[in-house]
Design an enzyme around this catalytic site. Sequence first.
Site, PDB file in Angstrom:
ATOM      1  N   ASP A  25      38.634  48.425  37.027  1.00 17.18           N
ATOM      2  CA  ASP A  25      38.537  48.516  38.492  1.00 17.18           C
ATOM      3  C   ASP A  25      37.716  49.737  38.898  1.00 17.18           C
ATOM      4  OD1 ASP A  25      38.985  47.651  41.065  1.00 17.18           O
ATOM      5  OD2 ASP A  25      40.927  48.637  41.253  1.00 17.18           O
ATOM      6  N   GLY A  26      37.093  49.638  40.081  1.00 24.70           N
ATOM      7  CA  GLY A  26      36.374  50.773  40.646  1.00 24.70           C
ATOM      8  C   GLY A  26      34.851  50.642  40.618  1.00 24.70           C
ATOM      9  N   HIS A  42      28.829  46.660  39.480  1.00 23.44           N
ATOM     10  CA  HIS A  42      29.206  45.599  38.542  1.00 23.44           C
ATOM     11  C   HIS A  42      28.238  45.575  37.352  1.00 23.44           C
ATOM     12  CE1 HIS A  42      32.205  44.417  41.307  1.00 23.44           C
ATOM     13  NE2 HIS A  42      31.419  43.815  42.168  1.00 23.44           N
ATOM     14  N   TRP A  74      37.947  35.333  44.450  1.00 23.02           N
ATOM     15  CA  TRP A  74      37.133  34.381  45.221  1.00 23.02           C
ATOM     16  C   TRP A  74      37.125  34.759  46.693  1.00 23.02           C
ATOM     17  CZ3 TRP A  74      34.272  31.275  42.317  1.00 23.02           C
ATOM     18  CH2 TRP A  74      34.738  30.891  41.067  1.00 23.02           C
ATOM     19  N   LEU A 136      37.720  41.981  15.769  1.00 27.66           N
ATOM     20  CA  LEU A 136      38.265  42.267  17.103  1.00 27.66           C
ATOM     21  C   LEU A 136      38.280  40.953  17.879  1.00 27.66           C
ATOM     22  CD1 LEU A 136      38.907  44.530  19.422  1.00 27.66           C
ATOM     23  CD2 LEU A 136      36.610  43.968  20.161  1.00 27.66           C
ATOM     24  N   ARG A 189      44.525  50.817  33.597  1.00 27.20           N
ATOM     25  CA  ARG A 189      43.823  50.430  34.827  1.00 27.20           C
ATOM     26  C   ARG A 189      42.987  51.610  35.271  1.00 27.20           C
ATOM     27  NH1 ARG A 189      45.278  46.704  39.909  1.00 27.20           N
ATOM     28  NH2 ARG A 189      43.337  47.033  41.042  1.00 27.20           N
ATOM     29  N   ILE A 196      49.452  45.919  39.286  1.00 29.60           N
ATOM     30  CA  ILE A 196      49.144  44.951  38.230  1.00 29.60           C
ATOM     31  C   ILE A 196      48.153  43.888  38.720  1.00 29.60           C
ATOM     32  CG2 ILE A 196      50.185  43.229  36.664  1.00 29.60           C
ATOM     33  CD1 ILE A 196      51.057  46.047  35.940  1.00 29.60           C
TER      34      ILE A 196
END
Length: 252
Positions: A25-26, A42, A74, A136, A189, A196
Amino acid sequence: MSHLSSTLHIPDTALVPKHVAIIMDGNGRWATSRYLPRVAGHAKGVETVRKVVKECISRGVGYLTLFAFSSENWRRPADEVSVLMRLFATALEREVDKMHANGIRLRVVGDLSRFDARLLELIAHAEKKTESNSRLTLTICANYGGRWDLMQATNRMVSEHPGQENYAESDLAPYLAMAYAPEPDLFIRTGGEQRISNFLLWQLAYTELYFTDIFWPDFDAAALDEAIASYQQRERRFGRTSAQLVEVRKAS
Ligand code: IPE
Ligand code: IPE
Ligand code: MG
């Protein structure tokens, strides 16, 4: 493959977490603080994904799960949503060969029914190509929501066991979208919010939570080390007392 619920098995926190799950986030605030359009955040965030995947491999993390797009995202302006979809498609196109060469298995989980045919094709190709890799497991949660996951799992469980009246947790778990992975040991986060946001609701029941103010585009190796160091200070009791843990350890 199914995994023991982490409420039964106590992982050793001195070790590197086996499964790290991140709400990235951010991005928007990172861009806005630089007088850039949100989508620049982004784009920068995709670079961070590349770096964090590499850092997780070098630390021996076995599962990395990234929340890329929630079922609620969305609601954003259509042009931002379409840039996010394009970035996802481009990343799949450009990175799959490198991921394969590095032993990464890619999984995309979420309600894929809203994605266009081309994106679905890229996802299917990437998952197929990397399916035998095991260094991974990188899971991208796309159009994912914890409530969606619980409902799709419940619906499938009920339809495959007609007539059954009572279900146990162990009946539901195999139908969850990430049944192939152990529950996350460490949740991170970025971006300062402490919530959450409908991420892995079932699986995070006993995960160690870590929040940082760092915006996702600025999250780096040092920030990852800080999160892991915080995890390594935790005592995971799963309802037991501290004294009991010593006994449980001896027995396991
Ligand atoms: C996370 O960054 C990326 C997605 C949710 C797709 P945001 O876009 O939420 O960034 P902020 O929270 O607005 O800064
Ligand atoms: C959560 O971030 C979802 C992803 C990172 C994909 P959001 O930025 O959408 O979360 P809220 O809306 O602030 O809770
Ligand atoms: Mg956000």
